[in-house]
Write an enzyme that holds these catalytic residues in place. Structure first.
Site, mmCIF file in Angstrom:
data_model
loop_
_atom_site.group_PDB
_atom_site.id
_atom_site.type_symbol
_atom_site.label_atom_id
_atom_site.label_comp_id
_atom_site.label_asym_id
_atom_site.label_seq_id
_atom_site.Cartn_x
_atom_site.Cartn_y
_atom_site.Cartn_z
ATOM 1 N N GLY A 12 -2.168 -15.953 -31.137
ATOM 2 C CA GLY A 12 -1.182 -16.987 -31.986
ATOM 3 C C GLY A 12 -0.546 -17.175 -30.425
ATOM 4 O O GLY A 12 0.886 -16.733 -30.879
ATOM 5 N N ASN A 14 -0.208 -18.529 -27.936
ATOM 6 C CA ASN A 14 0.131 -19.429 -26.972
ATOM 7 C C ASN A 14 1.406 -20.328 -28.217
ATOM 8 O O ASN A 14 2.089 -20.911 -27.731
ATOM 9 C CB ASN A 14 -0.861 -20.901 -27.212
ATOM 10 C CG ASN A 14 -2.350 -20.760 -25.365
ATOM 11 O OD1 ASN A 14 -1.373 -20.950 -24.747
ATOM 12 N ND2 ASN A 14 -3.001 -19.791 -26.131
ATOM 13 N N ARG A 91 -11.935 -23.931 -35.920
ATOM 14 C CA ARG A 91 -12.527 -24.649 -36.707
ATOM 15 C C ARG A 91 -12.503 -26.737 -35.636
ATOM 16 O O ARG A 91 -11.718 -27.104 -35.809
ATOM 17 C CB ARG A 91 -12.051 -25.129 -37.930
ATOM 18 C CG ARG A 91 -12.109 -24.314 -38.193
ATOM 19 C CD ARG A 91 -11.765 -23.954 -40.044
ATOM 20 N NE ARG A 91 -11.942 -22.787 -40.309
ATOM 21 C CZ ARG A 91 -12.935 -22.124 -40.919
ATOM 22 N NH1 ARG A 91 -14.621 -22.208 -40.964
ATOM 23 N NH2 ARG A 91 -12.837 -20.588 -40.754
ATOM 24 N N ASN A 107 -5.400 -29.862 -27.214
ATOM 25 C CA ASN A 107 -5.871 -28.584 -27.530
ATOM 26 C C ASN A 107 -6.099 -28.066 -26.410
ATOM 27 O O ASN A 107 -5.571 -28.512 -24.810
ATOM 28 C CB ASN A 107 -7.486 -29.002 -27.834
ATOM 29 C CG ASN A 107 -8.482 -27.085 -28.231
ATOM 30 O OD1 ASN A 107 -7.198 -26.360 -28.808
ATOM 31 N ND2 ASN A 107 -9.143 -27.251 -27.922
ATOM 32 N N HIS A 109 -8.448 -25.277 -24.135
ATOM 33 C CA HIS A 109 -9.116 -24.517 -23.533
ATOM 34 C C HIS A 109 -9.200 -23.926 -22.640
ATOM 35 O O HIS A 109 -9.056 -24.647 -21.309
ATOM 36 C CB HIS A 109 -10.133 -25.714 -23.746
ATOM 37 C CG HIS A 109 -11.789 -25.336 -23.664
ATOM 38 N ND1 HIS A 109 -12.250 -24.614 -24.856
ATOM 39 C CD2 HIS A 109 -12.461 -24.724 -22.286
ATOM 40 C CE1 HIS A 109 -14.014 -24.730 -24.690
ATOM 41 N NE2 HIS A 109 -13.358 -24.244 -23.201
#
Ligand code: GRF
Length: 196
Positions: A12, A14, A91, A107, A109
């Site tokens: 967590g 971020n 997920r 998102n 990455h």
């Protein structure tokens, strides 16, 4: 007030940087909730400290993946966020959630997509001996790390770099840029301020 819901499964960091920066910048943005699929996630402790409401949908408590995702969709609809931010969410979102919130889910990455999608991207890039790697912030589609790219930042792998030093540098980059991209998406400001 623009509402953000963050989905996280683990550490967590971020999530924390997004909460702190959006507060520090006094934006018209609130982190409405952290949703996690893992009741033991360290992100839950961070949320407590930061006073962000937490919704725990512990994956192991559901009878099936489908049931879990149905409840997740219900919660998301109820919260009605302007933006859903995946931050270490482990997920894959099913098509019925992606469709409901198309271009409202992003998102981060830790590689320069399309290189090294999926798990352990930092380590895989490091072991592959690439000279440059970085971070990608992208919209979420039905695939694994395949959605339209919003932002990428690149770093050079230095001589003497270790996996651990590279991880630290990647995370610093993430913590710096993810809140800024979110701010720009939600305030429709020009991105020119963050282009070097
Ligand atoms: C980050 O490296 C992010 O790029 C990836 O998962 C990691 C999450 O880290 N998707 P944290 O939980 O935010 O510390």
């Amino acid at each position: 007030m623009k509402r953000i819901v963050v989905l996280a499964s683990g550490n967590g960091s971020n999530f924390e940087s997004i909460v702190k920066k959006t507060r520090e910048w006094k934006l018209n943005i609130e982190i409405t909730a952290l949703i996690t699929d893992n009741k033991n996630a360290f992100a839950v402790k961070r949320a407590g400290r930061l006073k962000v409401p937490v919704i725990i949908l512990h994956y192991g408590d559901f009878v099936s993946k489908d049931e879990y995702n149905r409840i997740l969709l219900e919660e998301l609809k109820r919260l009605s966020p302007h933006l859903i931010v995946l931050a270490g969410y482990m997920r894959i979102l099913p098509p019925f959630i992606v469709n409901e919130f198309r271009r409202k889910i992003i998102n981060i990455h830790p590689s320069l997509l399309p290189a090294f999608p999926g798990l352990n991207a930092i380590e895989r890039a490091f072991r592959a001996g690439v000279k440059y790697t970085g971070i990608t912030i992208h919209y979420v589609d039905e695939g694994v790390d395949t959605g339209e790219i919003i932002e990428q930042r690149c770093i050079r792998i230095r001589g003497g770099e270790t996996l651990s030093s590279l991880e630290k540098r990647i995370h610093r980059l993430e913590h710096y840029y993810y809140p800024r991209v979110i701010k720009d998406l939600l305030t429709e400001q020009s991105r020119s301020d963050i282009i070097i």
